[in-house]
Design an enzyme around this catalytic site. Structure first.
Site, PDB file in Angstrom:
ATOM      1  N   GLY A  24       0.918 -10.363  10.089  1.00 13.54           N
ATOM      2  CA  GLY A  24      -0.181  -9.957  10.682  1.00 13.54           C
ATOM      3  C   GLY A  24      -1.527  -9.628   9.870  1.00 13.54           C
ATOM      4  O   GLY A  24      -1.251  -9.706   8.485  1.00 13.54           O
ATOM      5  N   GLY A  26      -5.353  -7.639   9.618  1.00 10.09           N
ATOM      6  CA  GLY A  26      -6.301  -6.854  10.284  1.00 10.09           C
ATOM      7  C   GLY A  26      -7.148  -5.822   9.342  1.00 10.09           C
ATOM      8  O   GLY A  26      -6.684  -5.569   8.320  1.00 10.09           O
ATOM      9  N   GLY A  27      -8.495  -5.749   9.754  1.00 13.33           N
ATOM     10  CA  GLY A  27      -9.129  -5.069   8.781  1.00 13.33           C
ATOM     11  C   GLY A  27      -9.456  -5.811   7.465  1.00 13.33           C
ATOM     12  O   GLY A  27      -9.719  -6.797   7.517  1.00 13.33           O
ATOM     13  N   VAL A  31      -0.328  -7.975   6.184  1.00 18.69           N
ATOM     14  CA  VAL A  31       1.127  -7.689   6.394  1.00 18.69           C
ATOM     15  C   VAL A  31       2.019  -8.721   6.234  1.00 18.69           C
ATOM     16  O   VAL A  31       1.953  -9.734   7.113  1.00 18.69           O
ATOM     17  CB  VAL A  31       1.483  -6.807   7.469  1.00 18.69           C
ATOM     18  CG1 VAL A  31       3.064  -6.043   7.151  1.00 18.69           C
ATOM     19  CG2 VAL A  31       0.713  -5.140   7.406  1.00 18.69           C
ATOM     20  N   LYS A  46       2.339  -4.785   2.520  1.00 17.75           N
ATOM     21  CA  LYS A  46       1.135  -4.510   3.118  1.00 17.75           C
ATOM     22  C   LYS A  46       0.018  -5.099   1.858  1.00 17.75           C
ATOM     23  O   LYS A  46       0.152  -4.294   0.632  1.00 17.75           O
ATOM     24  CB  LYS A  46       0.664  -3.404   3.706  1.00 17.75           C
ATOM     25  CG  LYS A  46      -0.613  -3.241   4.173  1.00 17.75           C
ATOM     26  CD  LYS A  46      -0.739  -2.054   5.115  1.00 17.75           C
ATOM     27  CE  LYS A  46      -2.199  -1.729   5.613  1.00 17.75           C
ATOM     28  NZ  LYS A  46      -2.228  -0.573   6.340  1.00 17.75           N
ATOM     29  N   ASP A 145      -5.658   7.334  13.990  1.00 16.39           N
ATOM     30  CA  ASP A 145      -5.366   5.920  14.608  1.00 16.39           C
ATOM     31  C   ASP A 145      -4.180   5.647  15.327  1.00 16.39           C
ATOM     32  O   ASP A 145      -3.618   4.715  15.114  1.00 16.39           O
ATOM     33  CB  ASP A 145      -5.676   4.955  13.377  1.00 16.39           C
ATOM     34  CG  ASP A 145      -5.996   3.392  14.032  1.00 16.39           C
ATOM     35  OD1 ASP A 145      -6.821   3.410  15.310  1.00 16.39           O
ATOM     36  OD2 ASP A 145      -6.278   2.495  13.402  1.00 16.39           O
TER      37      ASP A 145
END
Length: 571
Positions: A24, A26-27, A31, A46, A145
């Site tokens: 994945g 994101g930002g 990962v 990560k 979050d």
């Protein structure tokens, strides 16, 4: 694009791991699935990947955030917080090595399997609440979050909270007190999950995470978010000002207790929420345990598409089921024109009140009585027993009340006879505006099903076009019930109070006196001289200050006689 997404790292060795697959992105991080060379087990790694548009300062800030997550999590030891095996930096790439969770994220689970059952929701809520209380109380951390995408599942379905990248530190003396940390200079977190105080950039404590956990629970139960907008600012404003929709409008097995728990978790002010995540979880579990409405059955109203209803609806009269199925547009009747709007709140009123007030034995009797009385005409006809006195001054102004069809005067009494399927008949007292006042009216239900859908009552502070108003209603069903709403237009209803009304005389043809006192934003209600619930204060920015009063009747076939209406203005 492949480089930006981190595909170039597949096959690379970072620390003791060989990167195998991108899981994945994101930002500013990705990962990967990786193989631990020393133990040969699969792990997740990560990696911080700065975007091309980041200048040196932005990269430094995100790099610091990345390391802060590693340092913070390395101090946490809880079975429901994803631990880290190691972290470091290699070739300018900071990385964190973590366990690989085969179950994916809770967000992915909902996408693949649909909404959680109430029992499943209890299971996951308890685990994440325990993790948050540990972070709040033992370490003074605010996650900032909390969302389904940051909740990972192992192969056995156990949940682990992850992604502490924007963690905030609270005051060390209190896990729920005010933070002394300076407000952030930019909005951090996911807008559709952030708390009002987070959206405002105010100091945060653990109660901010409780709000986010409430939105997470809302999503897990419904598959949708309570607040959505076209921009980050729009969503933030909704989080700050807008009341969340009722869960009971979105699924059938939501009892009043469950509704109350979720609404409290989503309170705008931190002091009005649960003060710990454990309190939230325990209250939700208790509300679920108090009712057995997770069982459902299906009917096919159109012969094709199944509709899921709560088990206790099985055997109800056709009028009861009509109320539950009332999802079509509804007409608010006015003397000259008719204006359509959908009225889904009736669905939740029937479902909520049945679960709240009827125990198993009473519910059994009620269902049996409905099964035994499966006649086409469900409405009884009785003799009116209202006192034969002259009309009160305010009903004597007959020209200011709508007449014709649904609304008519008979002798010295004003009738509202709802003849429309799925309609609310609302008659406003035209050309009379009231702010602070005391209203007393005598009522009698002379035709009605008694199935909980035949509400009637008083509207006030209404606009002439019926686009906004308050509505206080009662029903004789189950020993007497009441509900108090604020209608904000565009099909948006806000429930302000709901409960039992034991002083209501429930027999058809008998009279009841409703008293309403409006003073500023606080409202009190009495039935036959007995106070109903506690005074209700509408602290919303949408609170109504003045407008017309009116009389209302719900459900086709219900007829209410109103008389002796007195409205007085305090000196």
């Amino acid at each position: 694009m492949a480089t930006a997404r981190g595909h170039h790292l597949i096959g690379k060795v970072l620390g003791s791991c060989i990167i195998e697959k991108l899981l994945g992105y994101g930002g500013s991080s990705a990962v990967f699935l990786a193989q631990e060379t020393t133990t040969e087990e699969q792990v997740a790694i990560k990696v911080f990947l700065p975007r091309s548009y980041m200048n040196a300062q932005m990269q430094k800030d995100f790099y610091s955030r990345f390391l802060r997550e590693a340092e913070a999590v390395s101090k946490l030891d809880h079975p429901n917080i994803l631990p880290i095996h190691a972290y470091g930096e290699q070739d300018g790439l900071p990385y964190i090595i973590m366990p690989y969770m085969e179950g994916g994220t809770l967000s992915e689970y909902i996408t693949n399997h649909g909404c959680l059952s109430l029992d499943e929701a209890c299971w996951y809520l308890e685990q994440i609440a325990s993790a948050l209380d540990y972070a709040h109380q033992e370490h003074g951390y605010v996650h900032c979050d909390v969302k389904p995408a940051n909740i990972l599942l192992d192969s056995d379905g156990n949940a682990m909270l992850t992604d502490f990248g924007i963690i905030h530190m609270m005051h060390p003396e209190s896990a729920t007190g005010s933070s002394e940390r300076k407000p952030p200079q930019m909005l951090m977190g996911t807008p559709v999950y952030i708390s009002p105080e987070q959206a405002l950039g105010q100091p945060l404590d653990g109660r901010s995470d409780i709000y986010s956990l409430g939105i997470t629970l809302f999503y897990l139960l419904t598959g949708r978010l309570p607040f959505k907008g076209d921009s980050t600012i729009a969503v933030a404003l909704l989080q700050i000002h807008e009341a969340p929709p009722l869960l009971g409008l979105l699924r059938a097995d939501i009892s009043p207790g469950i509704e109350s728990v979720v609404q409290k978790a989503l309170a705008k002010r931190p002091e009005d929420r649960f003060q710990t995540a454990g309190e939230f979880s325990a209250a939700f579990a208790q509300a679920v345990a108090l009712q057995d409405s997770s069982k459902t059955y299906q009917i096919y109203p159109d012969g094709k598409s199944p509709l899921v209803l709560p088990a206790y609806a099985q055997g109800l009269s056709s009028n009861s089921l009509r109320a539950v199925l009332a999802a079509k547009p509804v007409v608010r009747v006015r003397p000259a024109t008719q204006r359509s709007f959908s009225f889904p709140r009736l669905i939740v009123a029937i479902i909520l009140l049945l679960a709240l007030t009827v125990g198993a034995a009473i519910a059994g009797e009620l269902i049996s009585s409905h099964l035994a009385s499966n006649a086409p005409n469900l409405h009884s006809h009785v003799q009116i027993t209202l006192p034969a006195r002259a009309l009160g001054d305010d009903l004597a102004n007959t020209e200011d009340w709508p007449t014709g069809g649904t609304f008519f005067f008979s002798g010295e009494q004003y009738h509202i006879q709802n003849n429309f399927p799925h309609n609310l008949a609302l008659a406003l007292y035209a050309n009379h505006q009231y702010s602070n006042f005391r209203l007393v009216v005598t009522t009698s239900e002379i035709h009605g099903s008694g199935d909980g859908a035949d509400y009637y009552g008083v509207a006030f502070r209404g606009s002439a076009d019926q686009s906004r108003y308050y509505l206080f209603e009662v029903t004789a069903w189950a020993g007497g019930q009441y509900q108090f709403w604020r209608y904000d237009g565009d099909d948006h209803w806000n429930i302000l109070a709901i409960g039992t009304a034991p002083s209501l005389v429930t027999a058809l043809g008998k009279s009841n006196t409703i008293t309403l006192v409006a003073k500023g934003k606080t409202f009190s209600f009495l039935i036959n001289g007995t106070a109903i619930g506690s005074p209700v204060t509408d602290s919303s920015t949408l609170a109504l200050s003045t407008g017309e009063v009116g009389l209302s009747v719900e459900e086709q076939g219900t007829e209410i006689v109103f008389s002796h209406l007195h409205i007085s203005i305090p000196a």
